[in-house]
Write a protein that holds these residues in place. Structure first.
Motif, PDB file in Angstrom:
ATOM      1  N   GLU A   1       0.822  -1.215   0.000  1.00  3.10           N
ATOM      2  CA  GLU A   1       0.000   0.000   0.000  1.00  3.10           C
ATOM      3  C   GLU A   1       0.855   1.264   0.000  1.00  3.10           C
ATOM      4  O   GLU A   1       0.413   2.315  -0.471  1.00  3.10           O
ATOM      5  CB  GLU A   1      -0.922   0.011   1.219  1.00  3.10           C
ATOM      6  N   GLU A   2       2.065   1.165   0.524  1.00  2.44           N
ATOM      7  CA  GLU A   2       2.930   2.334   0.659  1.00  2.44           C
ATOM      8  C   GLU A   2       3.945   2.465  -0.463  1.00  2.44           C
ATOM      9  O   GLU A   2       4.460   3.558  -0.694  1.00  2.44           O
ATOM     10  CB  GLU A   2       3.667   2.274   2.006  1.00  2.44           C
ATOM     11  N   MET A   3       4.242   1.361  -1.148  1.00  2.00           N
ATOM     12  CA  MET A   3       5.234   1.392  -2.214  1.00  2.00           C
ATOM     13  C   MET A   3       4.586   1.712  -3.557  1.00  2.00           C
ATOM     14  O   MET A   3       3.377   1.518  -3.736  1.00  2.00           O
ATOM     15  CB  MET A   3       5.956   0.042  -2.282  1.00  2.00           C
ATOM     16  N   PRO A   4       5.365   2.182  -4.533  1.00  2.00           N
ATOM     17  CA  PRO A   4       4.819   2.487  -5.860  1.00  2.00           C
ATOM     18  C   PRO A   4       4.172   1.268  -6.517  1.00  2.00           C
ATOM     19  O   PRO A   4       4.531   0.123  -6.221  1.00  2.00           O
ATOM     20  CB  PRO A   4       6.053   2.955  -6.647  1.00  2.00           C
ATOM     21  N   ASP A   5       3.250   1.533  -7.422  1.00  2.00           N
ATOM     22  CA  ASP A   5       2.461   0.459  -8.022  1.00  2.00           C
ATOM     23  C   ASP A   5       3.253  -0.410  -8.988  1.00  2.00           C
ATOM     24  O   ASP A   5       2.807  -1.520  -9.324  1.00  2.00           O
ATOM     25  CB  ASP A   5       1.252   1.050  -8.767  1.00  2.00           C
ATOM     26  N   ASP A   6       4.404   0.061  -9.477  1.00  2.00           N
ATOM     27  CA  ASP A   6       5.148  -0.751 -10.440  1.00  2.00           C
ATOM     28  C   ASP A   6       6.109  -1.738  -9.782  1.00  2.00           C
ATOM     29  O   ASP A   6       6.878  -2.410 -10.474  1.00  2.00           O
ATOM     30  CB  ASP A   6       5.902   0.134 -11.436  1.00  2.00           C
ATOM     31  N   VAL A   7       6.060  -1.851  -8.458  1.00  2.00           N
ATOM     32  CA  VAL A   7       6.857  -2.873  -7.775  1.00  2.00           C
ATOM     33  C   VAL A   7       6.273  -4.255  -8.083  1.00  2.00           C
ATOM     34  O   VAL A   7       5.056  -4.446  -8.068  1.00  2.00           O
ATOM     35  CB  VAL A   7       6.875  -2.649  -6.251  1.00  2.00           C
ATOM     36  N   GLU A   8       7.141  -5.207  -8.375  1.00  2.00           N
ATOM     37  CA  GLU A   8       6.734  -6.591  -8.602  1.00  2.00           C
ATOM     38  C   GLU A   8       7.009  -7.375  -7.319  1.00  2.00           C
ATOM     39  O   GLU A   8       8.160  -7.612  -6.960  1.00  2.00           O
ATOM     40  CB  GLU A   8       7.492  -7.200  -9.782  1.00  2.00           C
ATOM     41  N   TRP A   9       5.941  -7.777  -6.643  1.00  2.00           N
ATOM     42  CA  TRP A   9       6.076  -8.440  -5.355  1.00  2.00           C
ATOM     43  C   TRP A   9       6.135  -9.966  -5.527  1.00  2.00           C
ATOM     44  O   TRP A   9       5.293 -10.551  -6.199  1.00  2.00           O
ATOM     45  CB  TRP A   9       4.917  -8.083  -4.439  1.00  2.00           C
ATOM     46  N   HIS A  10       7.130 -10.565  -4.892  1.00  2.00           N
ATOM     47  CA  HIS A  10       7.242 -12.020  -4.819  1.00  2.00           C
ATOM     48  C   HIS A  10       7.002 -12.428  -3.369  1.00  2.00           C
ATOM     49  O   HIS A  10       7.660 -11.914  -2.457  1.00  2.00           O
ATOM     50  CB  HIS A  10       8.631 -12.491  -5.245  1.00  2.00           C
ATOM     51  N   PHE A  11       6.077 -13.340  -3.158  1.00  2.00           N
ATOM     52  CA  PHE A  11       5.908 -13.885  -1.811  1.00  2.00           C
ATOM     53  C   PHE A  11       6.777 -15.126  -1.717  1.00  2.00           C
ATOM     54  O   PHE A  11       6.632 -16.065  -2.504  1.00  2.00           O
ATOM     55  CB  PHE A  11       4.446 -14.239  -1.528  1.00  2.00           C
ATOM     56  N   ILE A  12       7.686 -15.140  -0.728  1.00  2.00           N
ATOM     57  CA  ILE A  12       8.697 -16.198  -0.684  1.00  2.00           C
ATOM     58  C   ILE A  12       8.702 -16.966   0.638  1.00  2.00           C
ATOM     59  O   ILE A  12       9.617 -17.755   0.893  1.00  2.00           O
ATOM     60  CB  ILE A  12      10.106 -15.621  -0.944  1.00  2.00           C
ATOM     61  N   GLY A  13       7.698 -16.739   1.474  1.00  2.00           N
ATOM     62  CA  GLY A  13       7.643 -17.426   2.762  1.00  2.00           C
ATOM     63  C   GLY A  13       6.524 -18.452   2.798  1.00  2.00           C
ATOM     64  O   GLY A  13       5.731 -18.572   1.856  1.00  2.00           O
TER      65      GLY A  13
END
Length: 341
Positions: free
Chosen positions: A168-180
């Motif tokens: 919610e706080e980072m820019p929208d073009d960040v590509e998030w990987h869930f690794i846990g």
């Protein structure tokens, strides 16, 4: 005018593990060898902790150890491949101060990127072969933004709630990987919260979790939405490690089930953590990729990603075929788990 000074041998003890090495410093054209030696000694003391300077917690221990190198580029044998490590000391042209941070997330990120490129070059691989996922778990958004402003776009998180908050706080073009590890009851909230910003779930090791994710994706407003996943493979056989076993047909069966039953998921590749120091785990994942590609998905093996390698072994992973590496502490410093349960 700044010029590169001569290499100067630093007079420190072997106990400090830097005796006999060389450091390259940017000094003025009028600087003497004695001045260079003084700067080298100060830098060495700064890194090995022999001064009373305040420690910068964002400087990884590995960089503190590698304050000096035998040359700007040092090549060593790593298994059957050569990897090149850049072991240089980043310093500004301003007067050196033992109370100022010698590094930052930005310089740490550059340090890792240089090591990646050096290893790719040493193994005759194209420069875009391996991508970096910056693992930012437990770190404040301010540090993530420093990496973002330096050009980093792929970030990895281990905790669902933390990822939802940061997204919610980072820019929208960040590509998030869930690794846990992801509990099945957290699948829907995570997918709904991030939407298309959730690039990949790297830790899918059961059909139950895959089905939960698939159902969550189908509930998104975009009817054509899909979600990328990696199948997590337990290549070490350790009970403490998550993932489907690599030692029987379980992996192939899981991939078949996900392919047939989870139409909103896209299998992008395989992921492993492996046992510390056991490089055969990387080779095992490469073999698993071949079987999955040829026996189940009917695709070229190289079209599937290999997510393997972390701060302590990512160069070994690259030499063995990693297309995605997960590096955290070398970029962001040691983690604080005091608020995690």
């Amino acid at each position: 005018m700044l010029v590169m000074a001569r290499a100067v041998r630093v007079p420190v003890s072997s106990k400090q593990r830097v005796g006999g090495y060389l450091s390259w410093l940017l000094l003025s054209s009028t600087a003497s060898t004695a001045t260079a030696a003084s700067f080298c000694s100060t830098a060495a003391n700064r890194f090995v902790g022999t001064t009373t300077a305040t420690t910068n917690t964002n400087v990884p221990q590995e960089r503190q150890r590698l304050c000096l190198g035998s040359s700007p580029t040092h090549t060593k044998q790593r298994g059957s491949s050569l990897c090149t490590r850049s072991t240089y000391l980043s310093m500004s042209s301003a007067p050196f101060s033992t109370t100022e941070p010698i590094s930052s997330v930005t310089s740490n990120l550059k340090y890792v990127q240089d090591r990646i490129q050096a290893c790719l070059t040493a193994n005759d691989l194209p420069p875009d072969t391996t991508r970096l996922v910056a693992v930012s778990k437990t770190k404040p958004v301010e540090l993530l933004m420093e990496a973002y402003n330096a050009g980093q776009r792929r970030f990895g998180e281990n905790y669902a709630q933390e990822l939802m908050t940061k997204a919610e706080e980072m820019p929208d073009d960040v590509e998030w990987h869930f690794i846990g590890p992801l509990q099945s009851n957290k699948a829907a909230p995570l997918v709904k919260s991030l939407g298309s910003k959730l690039k990949c779930i790297e830790t899918v090791g059961t059909l139950k979790l895959a089905k939960k994710l698939n159902l969550a994706v189908q509930g998104l407003p975009d009817e054509d939405a899909t979600l990328g996943i990696y199948i997590q493979v337990n290549t070490s056989g350790e009970d403490s490690k998550s993932g489907v076993s690599s030692k029987n047909e379980d992996l192939l069966e899981l991939v078949k089930q996900i392919r047939d039953e989870c139409t909103s998921l896209r299998i992008h590749g395989l992921m492993t953590i492996g046992a510390p120091g056991d490089l055969s785990c990387f080779d095992t994942l490469v073999h698993c990729r071949i079987r999955v590609a040829q026996e189940v998905l009917d695709c070229p093996p190289e079209s599937l990603e290999l997510s393997m390698g972390m701060s302590g072994d990512f160069e070994d992973a690259i030499a063995r075929g990693a297309t995605s590496i997960r590096v955290g502490s070398t970029i962001f410093g040691n983690r604080d788990y005091s608020n995690k349960t």
